[in-house]
Scaffold this motif. Structure first.
Motif, PDB file in Angstrom:
ATOM      1  N   GLN A 132      42.688  49.299  35.672  1.00 19.25           N
ATOM      2  CA  GLN A 132      41.477  49.500  36.463  1.00 19.25           C
ATOM      3  C   GLN A 132      40.239  49.065  35.672  1.00 19.25           C
ATOM      4  O   GLN A 132      39.364  48.379  36.213  1.00 19.25           O
ATOM      5  N   VAL A 133      40.174  49.423  34.407  1.00 23.80           N
ATOM      6  CA  VAL A 133      39.035  49.032  33.577  1.00 23.80           C
ATOM      7  C   VAL A 133      39.029  47.516  33.375  1.00 23.80           C
ATOM      8  O   VAL A 133      37.974  46.873  33.481  1.00 23.80           O
ATOM      9  N   ASN A 134      40.180  46.928  33.125  1.00 24.33           N
ATOM     10  CA  ASN A 134      40.254  45.473  32.962  1.00 24.33           C
ATOM     11  C   ASN A 134      39.844  44.742  34.239  1.00 24.33           C
ATOM     12  O   ASN A 134      39.194  43.691  34.178  1.00 24.33           O
ATOM     13  N   ALA A 135      40.197  45.295  35.389  1.00 17.04           N
ATOM     14  CA  ALA A 135      39.801  44.684  36.664  1.00 17.04           C
ATOM     15  C   ALA A 135      38.279  44.699  36.812  1.00 17.04           C
ATOM     16  O   ALA A 135      37.694  43.735  37.324  1.00 17.04           O
ATOM     17  N   LEU A 136      37.640  45.738  36.339  1.00 17.42           N
ATOM     18  CA  LEU A 136      36.174  45.790  36.397  1.00 17.42           C
ATOM     19  C   LEU A 136      35.565  44.698  35.517  1.00 17.42           C
ATOM     20  O   LEU A 136      34.588  44.053  35.901  1.00 17.42           O
ATOM     21  N   ARG A 137      36.145  44.486  34.344  1.00 14.65           N
ATOM     22  CA  ARG A 137      35.674  43.401  33.479  1.00 14.65           C
ATOM     23  C   ARG A 137      35.841  42.053  34.175  1.00 14.65           C
ATOM     24  O   ARG A 137      34.964  41.192  34.075  1.00 14.65           O
ATOM     25  N   GLU A 138      36.961  41.884  34.884  1.00 13.96           N
ATOM     26  CA  GLU A 138      37.194  40.625  35.603  1.00 13.96           C
ATOM     27  C   GLU A 138      36.177  40.430  36.731  1.00 13.96           C
ATOM     28  O   GLU A 138      35.867  39.299  37.101  1.00 13.96           O
ATOM     29  N   HIS A 139      35.644  41.524  37.239  1.00 15.71           N
ATOM     30  CA  HIS A 139      34.586  41.446  38.260  1.00 15.71           C
ATOM     31  C   HIS A 139      33.226  41.189  37.626  1.00 15.71           C
ATOM     32  O   HIS A 139      32.221  41.086  38.335  1.00 15.71           O
ATOM     33  N   GLY A 140      33.172  41.129  36.301  1.00 17.66           N
ATOM     34  CA  GLY A 140      31.928  40.807  35.615  1.00 17.66           C
ATOM     35  C   GLY A 140      31.174  41.991  35.041  1.00 17.66           C
ATOM     36  O   GLY A 140      30.065  41.821  34.526  1.00 17.66           O
ATOM     37  N   TYR A 141      31.744  43.178  35.122  1.00 15.30           N
ATOM     38  CA  TYR A 141      31.064  44.349  34.558  1.00 15.30           C
ATOM     39  C   TYR A 141      31.276  44.407  33.051  1.00 15.30           C
ATOM     40  O   TYR A 141      32.380  44.221  32.552  1.00 15.30           O
ATOM     41  N   SER A 142      30.194  44.682  32.325  1.00 18.90           N
ATOM     42  CA  SER A 142      30.265  44.855  30.876  1.00 18.90           C
ATOM     43  C   SER A 142      30.777  46.259  30.567  1.00 18.90           C
ATOM     44  O   SER A 142      30.772  47.151  31.431  1.00 18.90           O
ATOM     45  N   ASP A 143      31.188  46.452  29.318  1.00 10.82           N
ATOM     46  CA  ASP A 143      31.603  47.794  28.911  1.00 10.82           C
ATOM     47  C   ASP A 143      30.450  48.786  29.075  1.00 10.82           C
ATOM     48  O   ASP A 143      30.665  49.936  29.448  1.00 10.82           O
TER      49      ASP A 143
END
Length: 176
Positions: A132-143
């Motif tokens: 889920q966290v990796n998918a957010l990164r793929e959507h362009g969200y930074s940590d």
């Protein structure tokens, strides 16, 4: 009917009086939630600090308002829900997206994904997965933006829970 009374700089004591006096001098009017929170200077001070800190969040405000709408739709604080719906409208979020946020989603897959994370943080944070966290990164969200979601949820839990405890409700005649 409110369960706790509102305080003013004249009726509050100690740190609460100082906080309310400062807020009144800076903003003129003190809202019901803040004036009622003043019964606990620790809660009021914590709210003000977290609120200011979240003003510096990396997460786009139109996204954070949709997260807030989703969380408050679940939590049941009508006062908070009204405030966040109004804020979302003021930022140009259309009625369909506001309705989707109330249902915990968005037509935009990236926003839907971050709202889903927020609702997991609210409901069951132990269920958050690496995927889920990796998918957010793929959507362009930074940590940083991902971490900011915890702050948005925490602020909503604090304000919503307080308002529900205090018996604060929207004024009649609101359009939400």
């Amino acid at each position: 009917m409110p369960r706790l009374t509102r305080l003013t700089p004249d009726t509050a004591v100690g740190a609460s009086r100082d906080l309310l006096s400062e807020l009144e001098s800076r903003h003129g009017r003190i809202g019901d939630m803040v004036s009622t929170m003043a019964h606990s200077p620790a809660v009021l001070g914590g709210y003000l600090q977290l609120s200011r800190a979240m003003g510096r969040a990396k997460l786009d405000r139109r996204v954070s308002e949709r997260i807030s709408v989703a969380v408050q739709a679940l939590q049941g604080c009508g006062l908070c829900l009204d405030a966040h719906v109004s804020a979302a409208r003021a930022m140009g979020v259309d009625e369909e997206e506001i309705a989707r946020a109330r249902a915990g989603t968005s037509a935009d897959p990236a926003i839907a994904a971050i709202i889903a994370l927020a609702l997991r943080i609210y409901r069951e944070p132990t269920s958050i997965t690496d995927e889920q966290v990796n998918a957010l990164r793929e959507h362009g969200y930074s940590d940083r933006a991902i971490a900011d979601v915890v702050g948005v949820v925490a602020l909503n839990i604090l304000t919503g829970s307080f308002n529900l405890l205090a018996g604060l409700v929207p004024e009649s005649g609101t359009d939400v």
